[in-house]
Design a protein around this motif. Sequence first.
Motif, short mmCIF file in Angstrom:
data_model
loop_
_atom_site.label_atom_id
_atom_site.label_comp_id
_atom_site.label_asym_id
_atom_site.label_seq_id
_atom_site.Cartn_x
_atom_site.Cartn_y
_atom_site.Cartn_z
N ASP A 33 -6.90 6.73 4.84
CA ASP A 33 -8.03 5.83 4.61
C ASP A 33 -8.58 5.99 3.19
OD1 ASP A 33 -8.17 4.32 6.93
OD2 ASP A 33 -9.50 5.73 7.96
N ALA A 34 -8.66 7.23 2.71
CA ALA A 34 -9.15 7.47 1.34
C ALA A 34 -8.22 6.79 0.33
CB ALA A 34 -9.26 8.96 1.06
N ALA A 35 -6.92 6.90 0.53
CA ALA A 35 -5.96 6.28 -0.39
C ALA A 35 -6.09 4.76 -0.39
CB ALA A 35 -4.53 6.67 0.00
N LEU A 36 -6.43 4.21 0.76
CA LEU A 36 -6.54 2.76 0.90
C LEU A 36 -7.93 2.24 0.54
CD1 LEU A 36 -4.55 2.53 4.23
CD2 LEU A 36 -3.72 1.88 1.96
N GLY A 37 -8.85 3.16 0.21
CA GLY A 37 -10.21 2.77 -0.15
C GLY A 37 -11.04 2.32 1.04
N ARG A 38 -10.65 2.75 2.22
CA ARG A 38 -11.36 2.37 3.44
C ARG A 38 -12.37 3.45 3.82
NH1 ARG A 38 -6.06 1.47 7.09
NH2 ARG A 38 -5.20 -0.34 6.04
N GLU A 39 -13.42 3.04 4.47
CA GLU A 39 -14.34 4.01 5.05
C GLU A 39 -13.66 4.62 6.28
OE1 GLU A 39 -18.73 4.42 7.11
OE2 GLU A 39 -18.05 2.46 6.42
N HIS A 40 -13.67 5.92 6.36
CA HIS A 40 -13.08 6.60 7.52
C HIS A 40 -14.19 6.87 8.52
CE1 HIS A 40 -9.98 8.90 9.59
NE2 HIS A 40 -10.95 9.75 9.92
N VAL A 41 -14.04 6.35 9.70
CA VAL A 41 -15.04 6.57 10.75
C VAL A 41 -14.56 7.74 11.60
CG1 VAL A 41 -16.26 5.57 12.70
CG2 VAL A 41 -15.66 4.14 10.73
N TRP A 42 -15.25 8.85 11.46
CA TRP A 42 -14.88 10.07 12.18
C TRP A 42 -15.34 10.04 13.62
CZ3 TRP A 42 -11.68 13.69 10.44
CH2 TRP A 42 -11.50 13.82 9.06
N ASP A 43 -14.54 10.59 14.48
CA ASP A 43 -14.96 10.94 15.82
C ASP A 43 -15.51 12.36 15.66
OD1 ASP A 43 -14.81 12.36 18.32
OD2 ASP A 43 -13.49 10.79 19.11
N ASP A 44 -16.82 12.53 15.77
CA ASP A 44 -17.44 13.83 15.49
C ASP A 44 -16.91 14.95 16.38
OD1 ASP A 44 -18.88 12.80 13.38
OD2 ASP A 44 -20.77 12.64 14.48
N GLU A 45 -16.56 14.63 17.62
CA GLU A 45 -16.01 15.67 18.50
C GLU A 45 -14.68 16.18 17.96
OE1 GLU A 45 -14.74 16.53 23.15
OE2 GLU A 45 -15.11 14.46 22.51
N LEU A 46 -13.82 15.26 17.52
CA LEU A 46 -12.53 15.65 16.95
C LEU A 46 -12.73 16.44 15.65
CD1 LEU A 46 -10.34 12.44 17.44
CD2 LEU A 46 -10.47 14.48 18.89
N ASP A 82 0.79 -1.23 0.00
CA ASP A 82 0.00 0.00 0.00
C ASP A 82 0.82 1.28 0.00
OD1 ASP A 82 -2.41 -1.43 0.08
OD2 ASP A 82 -2.37 -1.52 2.28
N TRP A 83 2.12 1.20 0.24
CA TRP A 83 2.91 2.42 0.46
C TRP A 83 2.99 3.33 -0.75
CZ3 TRP A 83 3.35 3.56 5.26
CH2 TRP A 83 3.42 2.54 6.22
N ASP A 84 2.86 2.79 -1.96
CA ASP A 84 2.96 3.61 -3.17
C ASP A 84 1.62 4.17 -3.64
OD1 ASP A 84 5.74 3.40 -3.65
OD2 ASP A 84 5.48 1.38 -4.44
N ARG A 85 0.55 3.85 -2.96
CA ARG A 85 -0.77 4.32 -3.39
C ARG A 85 -0.84 5.85 -3.39
NH1 ARG A 85 -5.55 0.78 -2.77
NH2 ARG A 85 -4.81 -1.30 -2.26
N SER A 86 -1.57 6.39 -4.36
CA SER A 86 -1.82 7.83 -4.42
C SER A 86 -2.75 8.23 -3.30
CB SER A 86 -2.49 8.20 -5.75
OG SER A 86 -1.67 7.82 -6.82
N THR A 87 -2.64 9.49 -2.90
CA THR A 87 -3.48 10.01 -1.83
C THR A 87 -4.18 11.29 -2.31
OG1 THR A 87 -1.86 11.51 -0.85
CG2 THR A 87 -1.78 9.19 -0.14
N PRO A 88 -5.15 11.78 -1.55
CA PRO A 88 -5.77 13.05 -1.91
C PRO A 88 -4.80 14.24 -1.84
CG PRO A 88 -7.21 11.83 -0.45
CD PRO A 88 -5.88 11.11 -0.48
N CYS A 89 -3.64 14.06 -1.22
CA CYS A 89 -2.62 15.11 -1.18
C CYS A 89 -1.79 15.00 -2.46
CB CYS A 89 -1.71 14.93 0.03
SG CYS A 89 -2.55 15.06 1.59
N ALA A 90 -1.93 16.00 -3.31
CA ALA A 90 -1.25 15.97 -4.61
C ALA A 90 0.23 15.66 -4.44
CB ALA A 90 -1.43 17.31 -5.32
N GLU A 91 0.72 14.76 -5.24
CA GLU A 91 2.13 14.37 -5.32
C GLU A 91 2.63 13.56 -4.12
OE1 GLU A 91 4.64 17.63 -6.48
OE2 GLU A 91 3.10 18.43 -7.81
#
Length: 190
Positions: A123-136, A25-34
């Motif tokens: 999580d987005a790069a890995l195609g996982r659902e991100h479960v937010w802590d709403d307070e955070l 998974d280390w080479d996967r693209s992320t929402p952070c450009a480049e």
Amino acid sequence: MDFLALTTRAHQATGKTIAGIGKDDWDRSTPCAEWAVRDIVKHLIDNNEHRAAQASGRPRRTRPTTDDALARSYDESSAEFLAAFDAQALEKTFDFGTFGPLPGKNALAVLFVDNLTHGWDLDAALGREHVWDDELATAAFRVASRYPDVMPVRGPGGAFDHAVETPPDAAPGDRLIALLGRSIPPTLRR
């Protein structure tokens, strides 16, 4: 807000995400450009090491950043970072590059947002659902809503892109991500 408690929880959540990254998974693209997955984790480790040294006044400690060591290096640097931010560190002024000089509490708040947001990026790069802590997410949104909408903070080449629109009833995590210029893939909406 108790940013040390919030930051501790954000580091724990992001640490769990990093612990689940597979060797392919280390080479996967992320929402952070480049930036690939490994680049985000290295960035988080670098932030932890650099800011822990500033907060504690001790020399910077560097850890291994090979793929097989990244999760452990994140955990170790995170623990060092959190231990360094005591009441005395919160009274210091930090040179914060893009954001300029910041009081310790404000620097910690920016680092909290960065760590929490990059957990979503991973999580987005890995195609996982991100479960937010709403307070955070709500606390991070409050901090990020104060970021100026000018370079070098926002825009192409800035720390963040310009905000993107979200529906009025968007969940706190989606509002945070959109505020920081990230589009929420439909498959990852909560």
